[in-house]
Design a protein around this motif. Structure first.
Motif, short mmCIF file in Angstrom:
data_model
loop_
_atom_site.label_atom_id
_atom_site.label_comp_id
_atom_site.label_asym_id
_atom_site.label_seq_id
_atom_site.Cartn_x
_atom_site.Cartn_y
_atom_site.Cartn_z
N GLY A 155 0.82 -1.20 0.00
CA GLY A 155 0.00 0.00 0.00
C GLY A 155 0.85 1.26 0.00
O GLY A 155 0.62 2.18 -0.78
N ILE A 156 1.88 1.27 0.86
CA ILE A 156 2.77 2.44 0.91
C ILE A 156 3.46 2.62 -0.44
O ILE A 156 3.57 3.74 -0.95
CB ILE A 156 3.84 2.29 2.02
CG1 ILE A 156 3.17 2.12 3.38
CG2 ILE A 156 4.75 3.50 2.05
CD1 ILE A 156 4.15 1.98 4.52
N PHE A 157 3.91 1.50 -1.04
CA PHE A 157 4.60 1.57 -2.32
C PHE A 157 3.68 2.20 -3.38
O PHE A 157 4.08 3.15 -4.07
CB PHE A 157 5.04 0.17 -2.74
CG PHE A 157 5.68 0.12 -4.10
CD1 PHE A 157 6.85 0.82 -4.34
CD2 PHE A 157 5.13 -0.63 -5.12
CE1 PHE A 157 7.46 0.78 -5.59
CE2 PHE A 157 5.73 -0.69 -6.37
CZ PHE A 157 6.89 0.02 -6.60
N ALA A 158 2.45 1.68 -3.47
CA ALA A 158 1.52 2.23 -4.46
C ALA A 158 1.23 3.71 -4.17
O ALA A 158 1.09 4.51 -5.09
CB ALA A 158 0.21 1.43 -4.47
N ALA A 212 2.43 -2.34 12.05
CA ALA A 212 1.51 -2.30 10.91
C ALA A 212 0.27 -1.48 11.24
O ALA A 212 -0.23 -0.74 10.39
CB ALA A 212 1.13 -3.72 10.51
N SER A 213 -0.21 -1.58 12.48
CA SER A 213 -1.48 -0.91 12.75
C SER A 213 -1.31 0.60 12.90
O SER A 213 -2.25 1.34 12.62
CB SER A 213 -2.19 -1.52 13.96
OG SER A 213 -1.37 -1.49 15.09
N VAL A 214 -0.13 1.05 13.30
CA VAL A 214 0.03 2.51 13.36
C VAL A 214 0.02 3.09 11.95
O VAL A 214 -0.55 4.16 11.71
CB VAL A 214 1.30 2.93 14.14
CG1 VAL A 214 2.56 2.59 13.40
CG2 VAL A 214 1.27 4.42 14.42
N ILE A 215 0.60 2.37 11.00
CA ILE A 215 0.55 2.85 9.61
C ILE A 215 -0.91 2.86 9.15
O ILE A 215 -1.39 3.83 8.56
CB ILE A 215 1.39 1.95 8.69
CG1 ILE A 215 2.83 1.86 9.20
CG2 ILE A 215 1.39 2.49 7.28
CD1 ILE A 215 3.69 0.92 8.39
N GLY A 227 7.21 1.68 7.95
CA GLY A 227 6.99 0.74 6.86
C GLY A 227 8.29 0.10 6.41
O GLY A 227 8.35 -1.10 6.12
N LEU A 228 9.35 0.91 6.35
CA LEU A 228 10.66 0.40 5.95
C LEU A 228 11.15 -0.65 6.94
O LEU A 228 11.66 -1.71 6.56
CB LEU A 228 11.66 1.57 5.86
CG LEU A 228 13.07 1.23 5.40
CD1 LEU A 228 13.06 0.79 3.95
CD2 LEU A 228 13.98 2.44 5.57
#
Lengths: 323, 322
Positions: free
Chosen positions: A159-162, B268-271, B291-292
């Motif tokens: 999702g972040i990538f897109a 994951a849930s904070v994102i 995310g990284l």
């Protein structure tokens, strides 16, 4: 056990030896030593442990099945009692107003899946065929490894990538970015299943084509791919079923929408997103709709999975007479 | 359908077209390269997008426990803690149950329940995570709040893990849901591993008078050690990256607490919760930074699992249950 079976077993263990090197440590003495340590206990005690173990293990299995049935039960009961015609035909009502439906989300999910298929299938299919038909061992292994790792990347990362490649430049959440995120997630699975099934096409079949002077690309296009089509379609459907329920990659790509979408470059509603936002809302009526949505979603996923098992059955039958 | 697909153009197959062949091969090469490019692209994009956060906070990002969007101070420690604890508790619950079921399926169950249970387990794996989350909120959490957590608090309350008020929503409920979600993985991978143990070894154990259970403990589990461990690591990877169900059940509270009953937060849930609403550049970059971290952790975990599993994988059919 008849003779043939035990021959197969020998062959198998031989294979295992050469491939893994594990069994060099598995000499007869090792097994003896491992088993004999148990003999310190009395026979009666060992028998009791043996008998209890069965109950413990089946209890584990029952526990797993209980979870499954509990989930399915609640989905069916809560879902069916909340499903009605409006759910499929109407737009969501404004916050707090009862009634309405999720017609736009159902259509949105279908559109996202179509975009995903358009992105994921060509790449996955092409990569799978290349790996099986052309790739050198090293390269193939590297790509295989990459797809396996890709399979384990959390969906939200896609999702972040897109988001970085499509939402930021276009300055808007969009159906396109959501569909592409899902499409990328389909690639590893399609690649692996395609490669596996294409590889299973018997060599004599290819050689028959080559023997009459067919160029390799025609052999692939007219012999290899058609005869593994059932398996390829299975792989596509399994990966489709998997991404159909994905929510995380859509949160900041497709974003969700309370109305009909206007274009592929505008935010779009999706069933999993709708379930999520309804489930965490404080309204009773939205909870009801979340269950209805969940039931519809799971039916979509199961139907796709059922279709895929039909295709895999067809594929199995295809070469069953050859081996 | 017959085994040989008929082609209408059989007679045209006569001449070899080498040039077309080469072009075709080159064109097909694009696809596997695209796969590599996408994974590389994900890494580069994550790195670029989180660059300001990496520059601002450096490696201290991972060990800072402040998460304050207003003051623009960001640290990922509470999320890393939440992710590690929830995954570990999930594994603690899922491994014995999953492994037990796998052993039951592979060694004990008669043919017909084996097939039925296996397909039911596949069904469990096919349920989307948002539906687990929905079930968690409306079915599991109330049961946790009214029965399980008071019970645990009463009898195990002397441990720091089971203290505090029973909210229902929190680390413990999220871990239970995670456990249910990863059990199918553990079952399907360990079942394959157990079935791959050569019969001769098992028979050798039986021949020496071992009971069935002893044969399982001494031979099967230690022979399949690497594979089972690989499956567990793979399942852990899933648990770490799992987003929706956890987000819905864990309570989303930026706090490090020893009690499993208190609400927590994961990477994951904070994102999932804050990304769409993040306003400032640094805030967004910090979320991408998380995310990284998630991306790199999942890669490491998967490489580990791959090293343990690839030998078994290679010999196996293409479907390892998801």
């Amino acid at each position: 056990m008849n003779g043939r079976k035990s021959f197969k077993d020998d062959e198998f263990s031989f294979d295992m030896n050469t491939m893994t090197g594990i069994s060099s440590a598995w000499s007869e003495t090792k097994i003896k030593e491992r088993v004999l340590t148990q003999f310190n206990q009395t026979r009666a005690r060992r028998n009791i442990i043996n008998a209890t173990a069965v109950y413990g293990l089946s209890f584990c299995a029952i526990l797993v099945l209980f979870c499954l049935f509990n989930i399915i039960f609640h989905l069916l009961v809560q879902g069916f009692s909340s499903l009605n015609r409006d759910f499929f035909l109407q737009l969501p009502k404004p916050v707090g107003e009862p009634g309405g439906g999720t017609a736009n989300a159902i259509v949105g999910t279908l559109i996202l899946l179509i975009v995903a298929v358009l992105v994921g299938v060509p790449i996955g299919l092409g990569a799978g065929i290349y790996l099986s038909e052309y790739a050198h061992q090293r390269f193939a292994q590297a790509v295989r490894f990459t797809t396996d790792v890709m399979n384990g990347i959390p969906s939200i990362v896609f999702g972040i990538f897109a988001w970085t490649i499509l939402v930021v430049p276009f300055k808007s959440f969009s159906a396109l970015s959501g569909g592409i995120a899902l499409g990328i997630m389909m690639i590893p699975m399609i690649t692996r299943t395609t490669e596996g099934f294409v590889r299973m096409v018997p060599v004599p079949l290819r050689e028959a084509g080559l023997a009459i002077g067919t160029p390799k690309w025609r052999v692939i296009k007219d012999i290899v791919v058609p005869s593994s089509l059932g398996g390829i379609v299975t792989g596509i459907m399994v990966s489709l079923a998997r991404v159909a329920g994905e929510t995380a990659p859509l949160l900041f790509t497709a974003f969700g929408n309370h109305f009909w979408h206007s274009s592929l470059l505008a935010p779009i509603a999706a069933l999993p997103l709708q379930i999520f936002s309804y489930a965490i809302s404080p309204f009773e009526d939205w909870h009801r709709q979340a269950w209805a949505g969940a039931l519809v979603l799971i039916l979509i996923v199961f139907v796709i999975n059922l279709c895929s098992s039909y295709f895999v059955g067809r594929q199995r039958r295809m070469f069953s007479s050859h081996k | 359908m017959g085994p040989f697909p008929r082609s209408k153009n059989m007679e045209k197959f006569g001449q070899r077209k080498d040039a077309v062949d080469i072009v075709f091969q080159r064109t097909m090469l694009v696809f596997p390269l695209l796969v590599l490019l996408i994974v590389g692209g994900i890494f580069v994009q994550l790195l670029l997008s989180s660059w300001i956060s990496i520059k601002e906070f450096g490696p201290a990002f991972l060990v800072t426990s402040t998460w304050d969007p207003v003051a623009e101070k960001f640290g990922a420690l509470p999320f890393i803690f939440g992710t590690i604890v929830s995954s570990l508790v999930a594994l603690l619950l899922a491994v014995p149950i999953g492994l037990g079921t796998a052993i039951y399926l592979a060694e004990y169950a008669p043919q017909w329940p084996r097939r039925i249970i296996s397909s039911l387990v596949d069904l469990l794996a096919a349920i989307p995570s948002v539906i687990y989350g929905l079930w968690g909120i409306f079915v599991l959490v109330p049961v946790m709040r009214s029965h399980v957590q008071p019970f645990l608090g009463k009898y195990l309350g002397f441990l720091p893990f089971f203290q505090g008020p029973a909210y229902g929503i929190g680390m413990f409920s999220a871990s239970v849901i995670l456990a249910i979600m990863i059990i199918p993985f553990i079952i399907s991978i360990s079942r394959e591993v157990i079935l791959a143990v050569p019969h001769v070894y098992k028979e050798a154990a039986y021949a020496m008078g071992a009971t069935r259970w002893e044969a399982i403990c001494t031979i099967i589990l230690s022979y399949g050690k690497a594979g089972i461990l690989g499956g567990i690591i793979l399942a852990m990877g899933r648990a770490i990256g799992e987003t929706m169900a956890v987000t819905m059940a864990i309570g989303n509270n930026v706090k490090i607490s020893a009690s499993l009953f208190s609400p927590a937060y994961t990477l994951a849930s904070v994102i999932a919760n804050e990304f769409a609403e993040a306003t400032s550049k640094l805030y967004l970059a910090s979320l991408t930074h998380i995310g990284l971290v998630l991306f790199l952790v999942s890669i490491v975990v998967n490489i580990l699992a791959w090293l343990l599993l690839w030998r078994i994988n290679e010999r196996q059919k293409i479907f390892q249950g998801r």
